[in-house]
Design a protein around this motif. Structure first.
Motif, PDB file in Angstrom:
ATOM      1  N   VAL A 229      36.704  41.446  42.678  1.00 39.40           N
ATOM      2  CA  VAL A 229      37.393  40.186  42.394  1.00 39.40           C
ATOM      3  C   VAL A 229      37.094  39.170  43.497  1.00 39.40           C
ATOM      4  O   VAL A 229      36.750  38.015  43.223  1.00 39.40           O
ATOM      5  N   PHE A 230      37.215  39.603  44.747  1.00 40.12           N
ATOM      6  CA  PHE A 230      36.933  38.716  45.876  1.00 40.12           C
ATOM      7  C   PHE A 230      35.486  38.210  45.807  1.00 40.12           C
ATOM      8  O   PHE A 230      35.222  37.017  46.015  1.00 40.12           O
ATOM      9  N   ARG A 231      34.563  39.114  45.521  1.00 37.42           N
ATOM     10  CA  ARG A 231      33.141  38.744  45.488  1.00 37.42           C
ATOM     11  C   ARG A 231      32.858  37.743  44.367  1.00 37.42           C
ATOM     12  O   ARG A 231      32.185  36.727  44.583  1.00 37.42           O
TER      13      ARG A 231
ATOM     14  N   SER B 281      40.671  36.635  50.540  1.00 40.03           N
ATOM     15  CA  SER B 281      42.031  37.144  50.666  1.00 40.03           C
ATOM     16  C   SER B 281      42.694  37.208  49.299  1.00 40.03           C
ATOM     17  O   SER B 281      42.222  36.589  48.335  1.00 40.03           O
ATOM     18  N   ARG B 282      43.803  37.933  49.232  1.00 43.98           N
ATOM     19  CA  ARG B 282      44.547  38.038  47.981  1.00 43.98           C
ATOM     20  C   ARG B 282      45.128  36.689  47.564  1.00 43.98           C
ATOM     21  O   ARG B 282      45.090  36.336  46.388  1.00 43.98           O
ATOM     22  N   VAL B 283      45.658  35.955  48.529  1.00 38.87           N
ATOM     23  CA  VAL B 283      46.226  34.646  48.210  1.00 38.87           C
ATOM     24  C   VAL B 283      45.150  33.720  47.658  1.00 38.87           C
ATOM     25  O   VAL B 283      45.364  33.018  46.658  1.00 38.87           O
TER      26      VAL B 283
ATOM     27  N   ILE C 270      44.252  34.675  44.069  1.00 42.99           N
ATOM     28  CA  ILE C 270      45.263  34.226  43.100  1.00 42.99           C
ATOM     29  C   ILE C 270      45.115  32.727  42.842  1.00 42.99           C
ATOM     30  O   ILE C 270      45.133  32.271  41.696  1.00 42.99           O
ATOM     31  N   THR C 271      44.954  31.955  43.913  1.00 48.93           N
ATOM     32  CA  THR C 271      44.797  30.505  43.774  1.00 48.93           C
ATOM     33  C   THR C 271      43.565  30.162  42.938  1.00 48.93           C
ATOM     34  O   THR C 271      43.622  29.326  42.035  1.00 48.93           O
ATOM     35  N   ALA C 272      42.445  30.820  43.246  1.00 50.86           N
ATOM     36  CA  ALA C 272      41.205  30.548  42.520  1.00 50.86           C
ATOM     37  C   ALA C 272      41.332  30.945  41.045  1.00 50.86           C
ATOM     38  O   ALA C 272      40.877  30.214  40.159  1.00 50.86           O
TER      39      ALA C 272
END
Length: 201
Positions: free
Chosen positions: A178-180, A186-188, A191-193
């Motif tokens: 998910v991050f990639r 970061s998790r925050v 979520i924002t993205a």
């Protein structure tokens, strides 16, 4: 469209002062006529001037459906309108997603007014080269979205693993992916993205 045509523009942004300022700037250019503006797409598309709109300048963060949904809907219902996203976000994933959804161009609010006018004219003429090749797969898989929704509920990796019946290591791999894919760290930020992209509510 010929070089002498005037491009009729509608502005959608939830900051009234910004809309008025931009309308004044664009309206001073002979090749642009701002015919309407509003805080939501419906404000301009339901107006009497909607039939004349060639280009819709669309902000990303608005009340209501995400920009990706609005763009895809307009491509179906008003394919005659070129959509230029005008946003403060320098986000490569957001750019690709919205261009794939059907936006003609993606412009940041730091762009000089002369360049913005040029890009509006190019979009109206159908000469924008900003559109990427549409991906064949969704940005996040169903499982990655499941994990992300649990992250949004502040679940730990162990809690996510228990909820989904998978190993903690698998949860970590999904979060890494998910991050990639969202190009965040970061998790925050994830979520924002994801919210900005309309992937989650």
């Amino acid at each position: 469209m010929t070089a002498t045509d005037v491009v009729h523009v509608a502005l959608v942004d939830d900051h009234h002062l910004f809309r008025e300022g931009l309308a004044a700037i664009l309206g001073a250019r002979p090749q642009i006529r701002v015919v309407t503006h509003g805080a939501r797409p419906s404000d301009v598309l339901d107006s009497a001037e909607a039939a004349a709109v060639d280009v819709l300048l669309l902000d990303v963060e608005l009340d209501g459906p995400p920009a990706r949904t609005t763009i895809a809907s307009l491509r179906r219902t008003r394919p005659d309108i070129a959509i230029v996203v005008l946003t403060m976000h320098r986000d490569a994933v957001l750019r690709r997603t919205l261009l794939t959804a059907g936006a003609a161009d993606f412009v940041t609010k730091t762009t000089p007014s002369g360049e913005l006018v040029d890009r509006i004219v190019r979009a109206a003429a159908g000469r924008s080269s900003a559109r990427p090749t549409p991906p064949t797969d969704p940005l996040l898989s169903d499982r990655e979205l499941e994990v992300l929704r649990l992250v949004m509920r502040a679940h730990t990796n162990a809690e996510i693993a228990a909820d989904l019946g998978i190993a903690v290591g698998t949860v970590k791999r999904h979060i890494y992916n998910v991050f990639r894919k969202l190009e965040v760290g970061s998790r925050v930020a994830a979520i924002t993205a994801a919210r900005r992209l309309g992937l989650v509510d």
